[in-house]
Design a protein around this motif. Structure first.
Motif, PDB file in Angstrom:
ATOM      1  N   TYR A  78      -0.379  -4.365   9.964  1.00  0.00           N
ATOM      2  CA  TYR A  78       0.575  -3.465   9.304  1.00  0.00           C
ATOM      3  C   TYR A  78       1.748  -4.273   8.758  1.00  0.00           C
ATOM      4  CZ  TYR A  78      -2.039  -0.289  12.351  1.00  0.00           C
ATOM      5  OH  TYR A  78      -3.036   0.389  13.008  1.00  0.00           O
ATOM      6  N   ALA A 136       8.847   7.990   8.566  1.00  0.00           N
ATOM      7  CA  ALA A 136       7.649   7.199   8.270  1.00  0.00           C
ATOM      8  C   ALA A 136       7.039   7.636   6.948  1.00  0.00           C
ATOM      9  CB  ALA A 136       6.623   7.342   9.396  1.00  0.00           C
ATOM     10  N   ALA A 137       6.991   8.943   6.713  1.00  0.00           N
ATOM     11  CA  ALA A 137       6.461   9.452   5.444  1.00  0.00           C
ATOM     12  C   ALA A 137       7.368   9.060   4.281  1.00  0.00           C
ATOM     13  CB  ALA A 137       6.312  10.972   5.515  1.00  0.00           C
ATOM     14  N   GLU A 155       7.145   5.340   3.567  1.00  0.00           N
ATOM     15  CA  GLU A 155       5.738   4.932   3.416  1.00  0.00           C
ATOM     16  C   GLU A 155       5.346   3.871   4.445  1.00  0.00           C
ATOM     17  OE1 GLU A 155       5.171   3.870  -0.687  1.00  0.00           O
ATOM     18  OE2 GLU A 155       5.536   5.902  -1.394  1.00  0.00           O
ATOM     19  N   GLU A 195       3.184   2.334   7.445  1.00  0.00           N
ATOM     20  CA  GLU A 195       1.734   2.341   7.637  1.00  0.00           C
ATOM     21  C   GLU A 195       1.324   2.834   9.019  1.00  0.00           C
ATOM     22  OE1 GLU A 195       1.121  -1.509   4.668  1.00  0.00           O
ATOM     23  OE2 GLU A 195       0.742  -1.705   6.819  1.00  0.00           O
ATOM     24  N   CYS A 203       2.444  13.832  10.732  1.00  0.00           N
ATOM     25  CA  CYS A 203       1.615  12.626  10.716  1.00  0.00           C
ATOM     26  C   CYS A 203       0.233  12.928  10.151  1.00  0.00           C
ATOM     27  CB  CYS A 203       1.493  12.041  12.122  1.00  0.00           C
ATOM     28  SG  CYS A 203       3.014  11.330  12.755  1.00  0.00           S
ATOM     29  N   ASN A 206       0.266  13.493   6.366  1.00  0.00           N
ATOM     30  CA  ASN A 206       0.558  12.287   5.581  1.00  0.00           C
ATOM     31  C   ASN A 206      -0.293  11.084   5.983  1.00  0.00           C
ATOM     32  OD1 ASN A 206       3.091  12.999   3.851  1.00  0.00           O
ATOM     33  ND2 ASN A 206       3.528  13.843   5.869  1.00  0.00           N
ATOM     34  N   ILE A 257      -0.580   9.315   8.733  1.00  0.00           N
ATOM     35  CA  ILE A 257       0.146   8.223   9.382  1.00  0.00           C
ATOM     36  C   ILE A 257      -0.401   8.058  10.799  1.00  0.00           C
ATOM     37  CG2 ILE A 257       2.396   7.363  10.118  1.00  0.00           C
ATOM     38  CD1 ILE A 257       3.610   9.368   8.055  1.00  0.00           C
TER      39      ILE A 257
END
Length: 242
Positions: A6, A150-151, A154, A156, A205, A208, A210
Motif C-alpha cells: 500500500y 480514507a474515502a 483515496e 488504499e 468502507c 468505497n 476500502i
C-alpha cells in the motif's frame, strides 16, 4: 528491501492504545513506540494519515449514558482526540518525522482546519497527517471518521490497530476458545455483529471498497508487516481475496 503493498494508508489508533497499561491518559513510551513504527513505514515512501480516538480521556457515549446531553458529550470526546493528536505529533517530531494535525473543529492556534486538498498535498510531500476532532459532528465515531477520511484522500487501506491480534468470534480476553478469523467480508462484520467498527463505518468502507487490516498494535513491527501485505491479524474486504 521489500516493497510496500500500500502506498497511502490510514492508521486508526484507539485512544486506549495511547494509555498503555495505565488505562487512562497518555503514556509517553507508547507514543514514542508508535511514532517510531510510523517513521519506519514513512521511510518506505508510504503516505500515512492517522485517526486517533479519545477513549483514554473521555468517551461521549459513556457520558450520555449517565445523563449528559449526547451532543455535548460527543464534542468533549472530539476535544480529547485533539489532545491525543497533539501528543502523537510531538512524538513524531522527536523521531524527526514532519507531521500536521488537521481538525474538523477549527482551532487555528494549535492545528490546521481540515481541508481535503491540503491534506493530500501534505501526504504527497511525505508529511504524516493526523486527523483530529472526528468528523466535527456528534453521533459519529472515530471509526466513521477513519472510513470517511480514507474515502476522501483515496487511501488504499485502513490499518486498525487494536489490543488483540485480529478479529474473533467472541472476546478472546473472556473466552479462551474464541476463534480467530484470518479473512472476512464487510457483510460478515455486519451479519455476525463483530465489534471491529460500527455499522456506519463498515458501510462506508464497503461502498468505497476500502479494505481493513485488524492487527495487534502491541507487537512491534506489525504496522510495517501490514503495509507490506504480510499475513498479520485479520484482513477484511469485499471478498475473500486479499
Amino acid at each position: 528491501m521489500a516493497l510496500p503493498k500500500y502506498r497511502r494508508v490510514i492508521l486508526k489508533l484507539s485512544g486506549e492504545a495511547l494509555a498503555g497499561n495505565k488505562g487512562y491518559g497518555i503514556d509517553p513510551e507508547v507514543v514514542a513506540s508508535i511514532s517510531a513504527q510510523i517513521k519506519e513505514i514513512v521511510s518506505h515512501n508510504v503516505q500515512v494519515a492517522v485517526v486517533v480516538g479519545g477513549g483514554n480521556i473521555w468517551r461521549g457515549v459513556a457520558g450520555s449514558t449517565k445523563g449528559m446531553d449526547r451532543a455535548t458529550a460527543d464534542y468533549m470526546g472530539m476535544l480529547a482526540t485533539i489532545i491525543n493528536s497533539l501528543a502523537l505529533q510531538d512524538g513524531l517530531a522527536k523521531q524527526d518525522v514532519d507531521s500536521r494535525v488537521q481538525t474538523a473543529i477549527e482551532m487555528r492556534e494549535v492545528a490546521e482546519p481540515y481541508i481535503r486538498r491540503r491534506a493530500i498535498r501534505h501526504l504527497e510531500k511525505g508529511r504524516v497527517v493526523i486527523f483530529a476532532a472526528g468528523t466535527g459532528n456528534p453521533y459519529f465515531s472515530t471509526d466513521t471518521t477513519a472510513a470517511l477520511r480514507a474515502a476522501e484522500i483515496e487511501a488504499e487501506v485502513i490499518l486498525m490497530a487494536k489490543m488483540v491480534n485480529g478479529v474473533y468470534d467472541s472476546d478472546p480476553m473472556k473466552n479462551e476458545n474464541a476463534r480467530k478469523f484470518d479473512r472476512l467480508t464487510y457483510i460478515d462484520l455486519i451479519n455476525r455483529g463483530l465489534a471491529v467498527m460500527d455499522t456506519t463505518a463498515t458501510s462506508l468502507c464497503m461502498d468505497n471498497c476500502i479494505p481493513l487490516v485488524v492487527f495487534n498494535l502491541n507487537e512491534k513491527g506489525n504496522i510495517m508487516k501490514a503495509v507490506l501485505g504480510e499475513s498479520v491479524g485479520t484482513y477484511i474486504g469485499g471478498d475473500m481475496v486479499g
